[in-house]
Design an enzyme around this catalytic site. Sequence first.
Site, PDB file in Angstrom:
ATOM      1  N   HIS A 102      -4.498   1.525   7.516  1.00  0.00           N
ATOM      2  CA  HIS A 102      -3.159   2.310   7.580  1.00  0.00           C
ATOM      3  C   HIS A 102      -3.010   3.228   6.561  1.00  0.00           C
ATOM      4  CE1 HIS A 102       1.415   1.480   7.874  1.00  0.00           C
ATOM      5  NE2 HIS A 102       1.295   2.221   6.907  1.00  0.00           N
ATOM      6  N   GLU A 103      -3.502   3.187   5.092  1.00  0.00           N
ATOM      7  CA  GLU A 103      -3.271   3.826   4.341  1.00  0.00           C
ATOM      8  C   GLU A 103      -4.261   5.146   4.373  1.00  0.00           C
ATOM      9  OE1 GLU A 103      -0.752   3.648   2.765  1.00  0.00           O
ATOM     10  OE2 GLU A 103      -0.359   1.501   2.973  1.00  0.00           O
ATOM     11  N   HIS A 133      -2.766   7.527   6.763  1.00  0.00           N
ATOM     12  CA  HIS A 133      -1.760   8.395   6.256  1.00  0.00           C
ATOM     13  C   HIS A 133      -2.384   9.727   5.671  1.00  0.00           C
ATOM     14  CE1 HIS A 133       1.976   6.460   6.051  1.00  0.00           C
ATOM     15  NE2 HIS A 133       1.619   5.310   5.610  1.00  0.00           N
ATOM     16  N   GLY A 165       0.843  -1.249   0.207  1.00  0.00           N
ATOM     17  CA  GLY A 165      -0.173   0.060  -0.065  1.00  0.00           C
ATOM     18  C   GLY A 165       0.897   1.153  -0.090  1.00  0.00           C
ATOM     19  N   CYS A 212       5.953   0.072   7.173  1.00  0.00           N
ATOM     20  CA  CYS A 212       5.419   1.276   6.384  1.00  0.00           C
ATOM     21  C   CYS A 212       6.747   1.530   5.546  1.00  0.00           C
ATOM     22  CB  CYS A 212       5.101   2.422   7.387  1.00  0.00           C
ATOM     23  SG  CYS A 212       4.615   3.968   6.249  1.00  0.00           S
ATOM     24  N   LEU A 213       6.280   1.951   4.319  1.00  0.00           N
ATOM     25  CA  LEU A 213       7.466   2.182   3.070  1.00  0.00           C
ATOM     26  C   LEU A 213       8.214   3.598   3.679  1.00  0.00           C
ATOM     27  CD1 LEU A 213       5.926   1.313  -0.082  1.00  0.00           C
ATOM     28  CD2 LEU A 213       7.525  -0.075   1.146  1.00  0.00           C
ATOM     29  N   GLN A 247       2.881  10.133   0.834  1.00  0.00           N
ATOM     30  CA  GLN A 247       4.401   9.484   1.054  1.00  0.00           C
ATOM     31  C   GLN A 247       5.242   9.938  -0.174  1.00  0.00           C
ATOM     32  OE1 GLN A 247       2.687   5.255   2.078  1.00  0.00           O
ATOM     33  NE2 GLN A 247       4.365   5.244   3.074  1.00  0.00           N
TER      34      GLN A 247
HETATM   35 ZN   LIG Z   1       2.593   3.563   5.708  1.00  0.00          ZN
END
Ligand SMILES: [Zn+2]
Length: 172
Positions: free
Chosen positions: A136-137, A140, A45, A94-95, A50
Site C-alpha cells: 500500500h505504501e 503511494h 504506515g 488510508c490516512l 502524503q
Molecule cells: Zn495510504
Amino acid sequence: MKRNILLHPDPRLKKLCAPVTDMTDELRSLADDMLATMYDAPGIGLAAPQVGVLDRLIVMDCVKEEGEPSRPLIMFNPEVIAASDDLNTYEEGCLSIPDQYADVTRPAEVDVRWIDRDGKEHTETFSKLWATCVQHEIDHLDGKLFIDYLKPLKRQMITRKMTKLKRELARG
Ligand SMILES: [Zn+2]
C-alpha cells in the site's frame, strides 16, 4: 515534529515520486517526522507524498499486539523484488482517506529491498498485515491509492465524500 497529512483528492497524491540519491540530514528528519505523524494519527504506515514530499520514502510499524515492542521501519527507495502467487485480502484504509475502508486483494508475501537511514541496503520477506501495508505504501510512491483497486462506482463514491469533507474542513 508532526506534519500535515494531505487528504485525497490532491494532485500530489497522484504523482510518481523520485528515487532518493543522496542521504541527507533533511531526509532523516523528514523520516522521523513521518513516524511521529503516523503514530500520532494513529496509523501503521505513511508515505512521503502524503506529507507533500515527492521522494521515495515510506515509514511503517504494523505491530499492534499489546505489550509487543514497536518496530518502526524507515525505507528509502523501497522496491518489491518478488511477490507470492498466494493472495490475501485485507480491509484497507488510508490516512489520506480518513474513515473509508474497503477490501483489497494483494500478494500475501513480498520480498522488499530498501535503503535505511544510514544508507545501508536491506532485503526482507513480509507477510500478513506487513505485506499489505508495505505494498500500500509503495503504491503511494507511484501515485496509486488503495481506492484505485476498487470498482469505479465505489471509488467515485469515496472521492465525492472526501471532496465534501475537504470543503467542510476548509470552511472550518
Ligand atoms: Zn495510504
